[in-house]
Enzyme design. Structure first.
Site, mmCIF file in Angstrom:
data_model
loop_
_atom_site.group_PDB
_atom_site.id
_atom_site.type_symbol
_atom_site.label_atom_id
_atom_site.label_comp_id
_atom_site.label_asym_id
_atom_site.label_seq_id
_atom_site.Cartn_x
_atom_site.Cartn_y
_atom_site.Cartn_z
ATOM 1 N N ASP A 20 3.000 -2.585 -2.613
ATOM 2 C CA ASP A 20 3.878 -2.326 -3.187
ATOM 3 C C ASP A 20 5.084 -3.092 -3.437
ATOM 4 O O ASP A 20 6.408 -3.069 -3.480
ATOM 5 C CB ASP A 20 4.476 -0.957 -1.863
ATOM 6 C CG ASP A 20 3.538 -0.139 -2.529
ATOM 7 O OD1 ASP A 20 2.322 0.368 -2.157
ATOM 8 O OD2 ASP A 20 3.709 0.488 -0.860
ATOM 9 N N LYS A 85 -0.452 5.446 -5.945
ATOM 10 C CA LYS A 85 0.044 6.445 -4.596
ATOM 11 C C LYS A 85 1.542 6.934 -4.315
ATOM 12 O O LYS A 85 2.702 6.081 -4.920
ATOM 13 C CB LYS A 85 -0.437 5.544 -3.595
ATOM 14 C CG LYS A 85 0.434 4.282 -2.899
ATOM 15 C CD LYS A 85 0.371 4.548 -1.407
ATOM 16 C CE LYS A 85 0.714 3.068 -1.359
ATOM 17 N NZ LYS A 85 1.830 2.753 -0.475
ATOM 18 N N CYS A 118 5.359 1.646 4.726
ATOM 19 C CA CYS A 118 3.938 1.413 4.209
ATOM 20 C C CYS A 118 3.065 0.182 4.919
ATOM 21 O O CYS A 118 1.286 0.983 4.984
ATOM 22 C CB CYS A 118 3.740 1.522 2.472
ATOM 23 S SG CYS A 118 4.715 2.472 2.123
#
Length: 207
Positions: A20, A85, A118
């Site tokens: 990310d 996602k 995450c």
């Protein structure tokens, strides 16, 4: 006597997960330019050593795609997939399937953001699946340094290995006589940029 996992790693059993590192976080993540630069070092090392790379993007419709600085390195790498996602972990079904297709690779190199969300959830999910997880501490960050500090401690306590970009690259190449060493040496010739780790490391000298 209890056994101790050593966390030794070689290129043939490793996968790099990049989590990310997106445009939408550019103004909020602590030391983001340094995190991006260090992630690029790890990506370049993975390319030389032919280590597979899986990248995720969290809700790219709102947070944008992976930062422009990393796209060439990702393109040149042994890229498996770029996975979109919304889950606060990289271990979504598509990523799990890619991992299942590489059963010999049980050592995960992990960098990206955010450390306390995450990254941390990915680490716990991977440990639950019996992977060795190597967190590149100088290539992981959060919006808050407090969150980053406690996330690194939490992941280490859970059984992940905290390391740095230079350490993982040299651990992977193993020997100065390796045909890959000179190319990797160029990556680490200059030290990685300071990402503020010493500011919250107990017992470590302040810069």
């Amino acid at each position: 006597m209890a056994t101790c996992k050593l966390g030794k790693i070689v290129p043939t059993n490793a996968i790099l997960l990049l989590c990310d590192v997106q445009e939408g976080f550019r103004k909020t993540i602590q030391y983001y330019p340094q995190i991006i630069e260090t992630a690029k070092r790890v990506l370049n090392g993975a390319e030389i050593l032919k280590i597979p790379v899986i990248t995720t993007e969290q809700y790219p419709k709102g947070l944008g795609s992976t930062v422009a600085e990393l796209k060439p390195a990702i393109t040149n790498s042994k890229l498996v997939a770029v996975v979109q996602k919304t889950k606060f972990s990289m271990l979504v079904p598509e990523v799990k399937e890619h991992l299942r297709q590489m059963p010999e690779r049980k050592s995960i190199i992990l960098c990206g953001i955010e450390a306390h969300v995450c990254i941390q959830n990915t680490v716990l999910d991977l440990l639950e699946e019996n992977y060795d997880v190597h967190i590149i501490a100088d290539a992981c960050s959060s919006r808050s340094m407090v969150d980053r500090m406690f996330a690194l401690q939490r992941m280490r306590d859970a059984g992940a290995f905290l390391t740095t970009s230079e350490s993982i690259i040299l651990s992977l190449v193993q020997d100065a006589s390796s045909p890959n060493f000179k190319a990797l040496q160029k990556i680490i010739w200059n030290t990685a940029p300071d990402s503020g780790l010493l500011s919250f490391s107990p017992g470590m000298p302040k810069q």
